[in-house]
Scaffold this motif. Structure first.
Motif, PDB file in Angstrom:
ATOM      1  N   MET A   1       0.845  -1.170   0.000  1.00 23.49           N
ATOM      2  CA  MET A   1       0.000   0.000   0.000  1.00 23.49           C
ATOM      3  C   MET A   1       0.894   1.238   0.000  1.00 23.49           C
ATOM      4  N   SER A   2       0.567   2.189  -0.811  1.00 21.80           N
ATOM      5  CA  SER A   2       1.371   3.416  -0.857  1.00 21.80           C
ATOM      6  C   SER A   2       0.950   4.353   0.274  1.00 21.80           C
ATOM      7  N   ASN A   3       1.829   5.253   0.603  1.00 20.88           N
ATOM      8  CA  ASN A   3       1.551   6.192   1.679  1.00 20.88           C
ATOM      9  C   ASN A   3       0.554   7.254   1.247  1.00 20.88           C
ATOM     10  N   MET A   4      -0.223   7.708   2.198  1.00 24.65           N
ATOM     11  CA  MET A   4      -1.175   8.792   1.987  1.00 24.65           C
ATOM     12  C   MET A   4      -0.383  10.079   1.763  1.00 24.65           C
ATOM     13  N   PRO A   5      -0.797  10.931   0.823  1.00 20.64           N
ATOM     14  CA  PRO A   5      -0.107  12.217   0.646  1.00 20.64           C
ATOM     15  C   PRO A   5      -0.198  13.046   1.929  1.00 20.64           C
ATOM     16  N   MET A   6       0.878  13.751   2.233  1.00 21.03           N
ATOM     17  CA  MET A   6       0.939  14.507   3.490  1.00 21.03           C
ATOM     18  C   MET A   6      -0.141  15.575   3.589  1.00 21.03           C
ATOM     19  N   ASN A   7      -0.536  16.197   2.488  1.00 19.15           N
ATOM     20  CA  ASN A   7      -1.566  17.229   2.589  1.00 19.15           C
ATOM     21  C   ASN A   7      -2.886  16.626   3.069  1.00 19.15           C
ATOM     22  N   GLY A   8      -3.165  15.372   2.706  1.00 16.31           N
ATOM     23  CA  GLY A   8      -4.367  14.699   3.208  1.00 16.31           C
ATOM     24  C   GLY A   8      -4.288  14.429   4.694  1.00 16.31           C
ATOM     25  N   VAL A   9      -3.102  14.085   5.169  1.00 20.37           N
ATOM     26  CA  VAL A   9      -2.908  13.833   6.605  1.00 20.37           C
ATOM     27  C   VAL A   9      -3.061  15.136   7.385  1.00 20.37           C
ATOM     28  N   TYR A  10      -2.448  16.224   6.901  1.00 22.64           N
ATOM     29  CA  TYR A  10      -2.578  17.517   7.575  1.00 22.64           C
ATOM     30  C   TYR A  10      -4.029  17.974   7.621  1.00 22.64           C
ATOM     31  N   ARG A  11      -4.763  17.775   6.539  1.00 25.92           N
ATOM     32  CA  ARG A  11      -6.179  18.154   6.513  1.00 25.92           C
ATOM     33  C   ARG A  11      -6.991  17.343   7.510  1.00 25.92           C
ATOM     34  N   ALA A  12      -6.690  16.055   7.627  1.00 18.95           N
ATOM     35  CA  ALA A  12      -7.408  15.205   8.572  1.00 18.95           C
ATOM     36  C   ALA A  12      -7.153  15.647  10.013  1.00 18.95           C
ATOM     37  N   VAL A  13      -5.914  15.982  10.336  1.00 17.40           N
ATOM     38  CA  VAL A  13      -5.587  16.458  11.686  1.00 17.40           C
ATOM     39  C   VAL A  13      -6.285  17.797  11.943  1.00 17.40           C
ATOM     40  N   PHE A  14      -6.311  18.673  10.955  1.00 14.67           N
ATOM     41  CA  PHE A  14      -7.006  19.956  11.074  1.00 14.67           C
ATOM     42  C   PHE A  14      -8.496  19.728  11.340  1.00 14.67           C
ATOM     43  N   LYS A  15      -9.100  18.811  10.610  1.00 14.13           N
ATOM     44  CA  LYS A  15     -10.518  18.511  10.802  1.00 14.13           C
ATOM     45  C   LYS A  15     -10.769  17.939  12.197  1.00 14.13           C
ATOM     46  N   ALA A  16      -9.875  17.063  12.671  1.00 18.23           N
ATOM     47  CA  ALA A  16     -10.024  16.499  14.015  1.00 18.23           C
ATOM     48  C   ALA A  16      -9.979  17.596  15.062  1.00 18.23           C
ATOM     49  N   ASN A  17      -9.095  18.575  14.883  1.00 19.71           N
ATOM     50  CA  ASN A  17      -9.010  19.681  15.837  1.00 19.71           C
ATOM     51  C   ASN A  17     -10.272  20.541  15.813  1.00 19.71           C
ATOM     52  N   ILE A  18     -10.864  20.721  14.645  1.00 24.89           N
ATOM     53  CA  ILE A  18     -12.122  21.472  14.561  1.00 24.89           C
ATOM     54  C   ILE A  18     -13.235  20.712  15.276  1.00 24.89           C
ATOM     55  N   VAL A  19     -13.340  19.422  15.027  1.00 27.74           N
ATOM     56  CA  VAL A  19     -14.367  18.606  15.665  1.00 27.74           C
ATOM     57  C   VAL A  19     -14.187  18.622  17.182  1.00 27.74           C
ATOM     58  N   MET A  20     -12.935  18.542  17.632  1.00 28.03           N
ATOM     59  CA  MET A  20     -12.678  18.557  19.074  1.00 28.03           C
ATOM     60  C   MET A  20     -13.040  19.900  19.684  1.00 28.03           C
ATOM     61  N   SER A  21     -12.762  20.995  18.993  1.00 25.93           N
ATOM     62  CA  SER A  21     -13.101  22.310  19.547  1.00 25.93           C
ATOM     63  C   SER A  21     -14.613  22.498  19.595  1.00 25.93           C
ATOM     64  N   GLN A  22     -15.343  21.956  18.629  1.00 28.85           N
ATOM     65  CA  GLN A  22     -16.801  22.049  18.638  1.00 28.85           C
ATOM     66  C   GLN A  22     -17.400  21.199  19.755  1.00 28.85           C
ATOM     67  N   SER A  23     -16.668  20.175  20.183  1.00 31.11           N
ATOM     68  CA  SER A  23     -17.122  19.313  21.270  1.00 31.11           C
ATOM     69  C   SER A  23     -16.622  19.811  22.625  1.00 31.11           C
ATOM     70  N   PHE A  24     -16.001  20.982  22.633  1.00 31.19           N
ATOM     71  CA  PHE A  24     -15.471  21.617  23.843  1.00 31.19           C
ATOM     72  C   PHE A  24     -14.456  20.742  24.566  1.00 31.19           C
ATOM     73  N   MET A  25     -13.673  19.996  23.807  1.00 30.90           N
ATOM     74  CA  MET A  25     -12.612  19.189  24.398  1.00 30.90           C
ATOM     75  C   MET A  25     -11.386  20.078  24.577  1.00 30.90           C
ATOM     76  N   GLU A  26     -10.609  19.804  25.593  1.00 29.53           N
ATOM     77  CA  GLU A  26      -9.454  20.638  25.907  1.00 29.53           C
ATOM     78  C   GLU A  26      -8.155  20.026  25.405  1.00 29.53           C
ATOM     79  N   GLU A  27      -8.214  19.363  24.281  1.00 27.13           N
ATOM     80  CA  GLU A  27      -7.035  18.752  23.690  1.00 27.13           C
ATOM     81  C   GLU A  27      -7.015  19.073  22.207  1.00 27.13           C
ATOM     82  N   ARG A  28      -5.833  18.952  21.638  1.00 28.44           N
ATOM     83  CA  ARG A  28      -5.714  19.090  20.188  1.00 28.44           C
ATOM     84  C   ARG A  28      -4.639  18.122  19.723  1.00 28.44           C
ATOM     85  N   TYR A  29      -4.647  17.864  18.442  1.00 31.21           N
ATOM     86  CA  TYR A  29      -3.672  16.948  17.857  1.00 31.21           C
ATOM     87  C   TYR A  29      -2.700  17.716  16.986  1.00 31.21           C
TER      88      TYR A  29
END
Length: 75
Positions: A1-29
């Motif tokens: 399996m080839s590696n995921m392009p880094m821009n896709g990984v950065y976008r996924a981490v960005f989306k996770a941080n948005i979801v966490m902030s909307q859930s009022f969690m006090e952590e980020r990735y």
């Protein structure tokens, strides 16, 4: 399996941080990239010591899949 392009990984981490902030969690990735490895880290926002907990070290595909699991578990 080839590696995921880094821009896709950065976008996924960005989306996770948005979801966490909307859930009022006090952590980020964030990503830490070395010459040979990529590490997903969890950081507490309120912690002044900037303690980082390593969640997963692996390829960009491994990190992307883990972030997608995190997003699904939060939503």
């Amino acid at each position: 399996m080839s590696n995921m392009p880094m821009n896709g990984v950065y976008r996924a981490v960005f989306k996770a941080n948005i979801v966490m902030s909307q859930s009022f969690m006090e952590e980020r990735y964030q990503l830490h990239k070395n010459d040979k490895s990529l590490t997903l880290e969890k950081v507490k926002i309120s912690d002044k010591t900037n303690y980082r907990e390593a969640i997963l070290t692996g390829s960009s595909t491994d990190i992307y899949n883990k972030v997608q699991d995190i997003i699904r578990s939060i939503q």
